[in-house]
Design a protein around this motif. Structure first.
Motif, PDB file in Angstrom:
ATOM      1  N   PHE A 145       0.824  -1.204   0.000  1.00  0.00           N
ATOM      2  CA  PHE A 145       0.000   0.000   0.000  1.00  0.00           C
ATOM      3  C   PHE A 145       0.863   1.261   0.000  1.00  0.00           C
ATOM      4  N   ILE A 146       2.026   1.198   0.647  1.00  0.00           N
ATOM      5  CA  ILE A 146       2.909   2.365   0.686  1.00  0.00           C
ATOM      6  C   ILE A 146       3.442   2.690  -0.710  1.00  0.00           C
ATOM      7  N   HIS A 147       3.630   1.667  -1.540  1.00  0.00           N
ATOM      8  CA  HIS A 147       3.979   1.931  -2.946  1.00  0.00           C
ATOM      9  C   HIS A 147       2.870   2.761  -3.612  1.00  0.00           C
ATOM     10  N   GLY A 148       1.633   2.470  -3.249  1.00  0.00           N
ATOM     11  CA  GLY A 148       0.524   3.259  -3.780  1.00  0.00           C
ATOM     12  C   GLY A 148       0.641   4.718  -3.376  1.00  0.00           C
ATOM     13  N   ILE A 149       0.945   4.964  -2.107  1.00  0.00           N
ATOM     14  CA  ILE A 149       1.115   6.341  -1.641  1.00  0.00           C
ATOM     15  C   ILE A 149       2.228   7.027  -2.422  1.00  0.00           C
ATOM     16  N   GLU A 150       3.319   6.308  -2.680  1.00  0.00           N
ATOM     17  CA  GLU A 150       4.400   6.863  -3.497  1.00  0.00           C
ATOM     18  C   GLU A 150       3.865   7.344  -4.847  1.00  0.00           C
ATOM     19  N   GLU A 151       3.040   6.524  -5.472  1.00  0.00           N
ATOM     20  CA  GLU A 151       2.486   6.881  -6.781  1.00  0.00           C
ATOM     21  C   GLU A 151       1.546   8.080  -6.684  1.00  0.00           C
ATOM     22  N   TRP A 152       0.619   8.029  -5.751  1.00  0.00           N
ATOM     23  CA  TRP A 152      -0.447   9.030  -5.692  1.00  0.00           C
ATOM     24  C   TRP A 152       0.053  10.377  -5.192  1.00  0.00           C
ATOM     25  N   ASP A 153       1.070  10.358  -4.349  1.00  0.00           N
ATOM     26  CA  ASP A 153       1.526  11.591  -3.712  1.00  0.00           C
ATOM     27  C   ASP A 153       2.932  11.999  -4.157  1.00  0.00           C
ATOM     28  N   HIS A 154       3.305  11.519  -5.343  1.00  0.00           N
ATOM     29  CA  HIS A 154       4.433  12.073  -6.090  1.00  0.00           C
ATOM     30  C   HIS A 154       5.778  11.925  -5.385  1.00  0.00           C
ATOM     31  N   ALA A 155       6.062  10.716  -4.901  1.00  0.00           N
ATOM     32  CA  ALA A 155       7.406  10.438  -4.404  1.00  0.00           C
ATOM     33  C   ALA A 155       8.382  10.478  -5.571  1.00  0.00           C
ATOM     34  N   HIS A 156       9.576  10.896  -5.301  1.00  0.00           N
ATOM     35  CA  HIS A 156      10.581  11.030  -6.350  1.00  0.00           C
ATOM     36  C   HIS A 156      11.053   9.664  -6.839  1.00  0.00           C
ATOM     37  N   GLY A 157      11.133   9.482  -8.152  1.00  0.00           N
ATOM     38  CA  GLY A 157      11.771   8.315  -8.745  1.00  0.00           C
ATOM     39  C   GLY A 157      11.058   6.999  -8.534  1.00  0.00           C
ATOM     40  N   THR A 158       9.735   7.011  -8.449  1.00  0.00           N
ATOM     41  CA  THR A 158       8.993   5.794  -8.128  1.00  0.00           C
ATOM     42  C   THR A 158       8.797   4.877  -9.329  1.00  0.00           C
ATOM     43  N   LEU A 159       8.484   5.452 -10.496  1.00  0.00           N
ATOM     44  CA  LEU A 159       8.073   4.653 -11.652  1.00  0.00           C
ATOM     45  C   LEU A 159       9.023   4.822 -12.831  1.00  0.00           C
ATOM     46  N   SER A 160       9.093   3.784 -13.641  1.00  0.00           N
ATOM     47  CA  SER A 160       9.876   3.843 -14.868  1.00  0.00           C
ATOM     48  C   SER A 160       9.276   4.876 -15.818  1.00  0.00           C
ATOM     49  N   GLN A 161      10.086   5.357 -16.742  1.00  0.00           N
ATOM     50  CA  GLN A 161       9.628   6.354 -17.705  1.00  0.00           C
ATOM     51  C   GLN A 161       9.104   5.722 -18.982  1.00  0.00           C
ATOM     52  N   THR A 162       9.334   4.438 -19.174  1.00  0.00           N
ATOM     53  CA  THR A 162       8.848   3.726 -20.355  1.00  0.00           C
ATOM     54  C   THR A 162       7.976   2.548 -19.939  1.00  0.00           C
ATOM     55  N   LYS A 163       7.053   2.179 -20.817  1.00  0.00           N
ATOM     56  CA  LYS A 163       6.138   1.083 -20.528  1.00  0.00           C
ATOM     57  C   LYS A 163       6.746  -0.262 -20.900  1.00  0.00           C
ATOM     58  N   THR A 164       6.364  -1.269 -20.128  1.00  0.00           N
ATOM     59  CA  THR A 164       6.681  -2.659 -20.457  1.00  0.00           C
ATOM     60  C   THR A 164       5.416  -3.324 -20.968  1.00  0.00           C
ATOM     61  N   LYS A 183       5.444  15.445   0.992  1.00  0.00           N
ATOM     62  CA  LYS A 183       5.279  16.840   0.592  1.00  0.00           C
ATOM     63  C   LYS A 183       6.461  17.676   1.083  1.00  0.00           C
ATOM     64  N   ALA A 184       6.935  17.359   2.270  1.00  0.00           N
ATOM     65  CA  ALA A 184       8.085  18.079   2.825  1.00  0.00           C
ATOM     66  C   ALA A 184       9.390  17.673   2.135  1.00  0.00           C
ATOM     67  N   ASP A 185       9.447  16.411   1.673  1.00  0.00           N
ATOM     68  CA  ASP A 185      10.659  15.904   1.030  1.00  0.00           C
ATOM     69  C   ASP A 185      10.269  14.767   0.100  1.00  0.00           C
ATOM     70  N   ALA A 186      10.209  15.040  -1.201  1.00  0.00           N
ATOM     71  CA  ALA A 186       9.772  14.041  -2.183  1.00  0.00           C
ATOM     72  C   ALA A 186      10.720  12.846  -2.250  1.00  0.00           C
ATOM     73  N   ARG A 187      11.929  12.997  -1.702  1.00  0.00           N
ATOM     74  CA  ARG A 187      12.903  11.919  -1.699  1.00  0.00           C
ATOM     75  C   ARG A 187      12.950  11.181  -0.349  1.00  0.00           C
ATOM     76  N   TYR A 188      11.965  11.414   0.490  1.00  0.00           N
ATOM     77  CA  TYR A 188      11.961  10.865   1.847  1.00  0.00           C
ATOM     78  C   TYR A 188      12.138   9.340   1.856  1.00  0.00           C
ATOM     79  N   LEU A 189      11.476   8.640   0.926  1.00  0.00           N
ATOM     80  CA  LEU A 189      11.531   7.189   0.902  1.00  0.00           C
ATOM     81  C   LEU A 189      12.664   6.654   0.030  1.00  0.00           C
ATOM     82  N   LEU A 190      13.559   7.530  -0.401  1.00  0.00           N
ATOM     83  CA  LEU A 190      14.734   7.101  -1.154  1.00  0.00           C
ATOM     84  C   LEU A 190      15.984   7.050  -0.294  1.00  0.00           C
ATOM     85  N   LYS A 191      15.801   7.213   1.009  1.00  0.00           N
ATOM     86  CA  LYS A 191      16.968   7.185   1.899  1.00  0.00           C
ATOM     87  C   LYS A 191      16.565   6.574   3.235  1.00  0.00           C
ATOM     88  N   TYR A 192      17.519   5.983   3.910  1.00  0.00           N
ATOM     89  CA  TYR A 192      17.284   5.368   5.214  1.00  0.00           C
ATOM     90  C   TYR A 192      17.236   6.425   6.303  1.00  0.00           C
TER      91      TYR A 192
END
Length: 248
Positions: free
Chosen positions: A152-171, A239-248
């Motif tokens: 579900f947290i992956h969903g939040i990443e998608e919906w709330d614009h986490a940085h670098g979540t999805l690929s730029q091209t389709k498979t 919202k405070a840091d779009a890269r929050y989930l890209l670091k420990y």
């Protein structure tokens, strides 16, 4: 050794709402010895949630991809544990038509819940089953696993614009529905370098904000959160840091 009755008592103690929607991620091994084994675990969850909707992941992201781009909803096994594989095969269970992140649901409106997933082009896109969990303010129960296994947290990443979540091209991917045929379901896939490994950092703030309850189910530690509260907290951090989930 735990019995069916013991497991029901544990669900009651966790204050799971039997009339609501419940998403469960679980480790069968962590639960310990149960009379009747895996079937009793599923029997307890099913019986407890009979008035509501019970949802388990039936993901195939590890066995459906570029080299094997077809998910057969009736026959492709899950890649997230024996209990999910047993559950998806049970009578009355509906499995959503997502090539990599399908959910299996049992309950009065299970068929409506999984409807339309073949139109979603990301793992947890808006309008799909994970988004519906937020709309319903489902409870999320993690049994023997922690937040790093909370898709579900992956969903939040998608919906709330986490940085670098999805690929730029389709498979290119495809789904075979129960009635046969083949549906084209191209996907923008998850590509964040740390995946879900940083999701555990959300547990401490969730405890501080009182939106995480920790108890037990069998021998396993059990964590319960509400979907709406978890999204609200995590969205604020992103919202405070779009890269929050890209670091420990």
């Amino acid at each position: 050794m735990y019995t069916f009755k013991d497991l029901i008592t544990h669900l009651e103690a966790l204050r799971i709402n039997p009339f609501g929607t419940l998403l469960v991620h679980l480790s069968n091994k962590a639960i310990g010895e149960v009379e009747g084994r895996a079937d009793t675990v599923l029997d307890a969850l099913t019986a407890y949630m009979r008035p509501g909707l019970l949802v388990l992941p039936s993901h195939t992201w590890n066995n459906v991809g570029v080299e094997n781009p077809v998910m057969d909803v009736l026959h492709t096994p899950t890649c997230v544990g024996v209990l999910t594989e047993l559950f998806r095969k049970r009578p009355g269970v509906y499995r959503s038509l997502h090539p990599t992140h399908s959910l299996a649901a049992l309950g009065a409106d299970a068929e409506a819940f999984i409807c339309g997933e073949e139109l979603i082009q990301t793992p947890c896109g808006k309008g799909g089953t994970y988004y519906k969990l937020w709309e319903r303010d489902a409870q999320i129960l993690l049994i023997g696993v922690n937040f790093t296994r909370s898709t579900f947290i992956h969903g939040i990443e998608e919906w709330d614009h986490a940085h670098g979540t999805l690929s730029q091209t389709k498979t290119d991917m495809y789904v075979i529905p129960p009635q046969g045929g083949r549906l084209y379901t191209p996907q923008y896939r998850h590509c964040a370098p740390l995946g879900s490994e940083t999701f555990g950092k959300l547990e401490a703030p969730a405890l501080r904000e009182g939106i995480l309850t920790i108890g037990r189910f069998g021998d396993a530690a059990a964590r319960v959160t509400g979907a709406a509260a978890l999204r609200g907290m995590t969205a604020g951090l992103l919202k405070a840091d779009a890269r929050y989930l890209l670091k420990y």
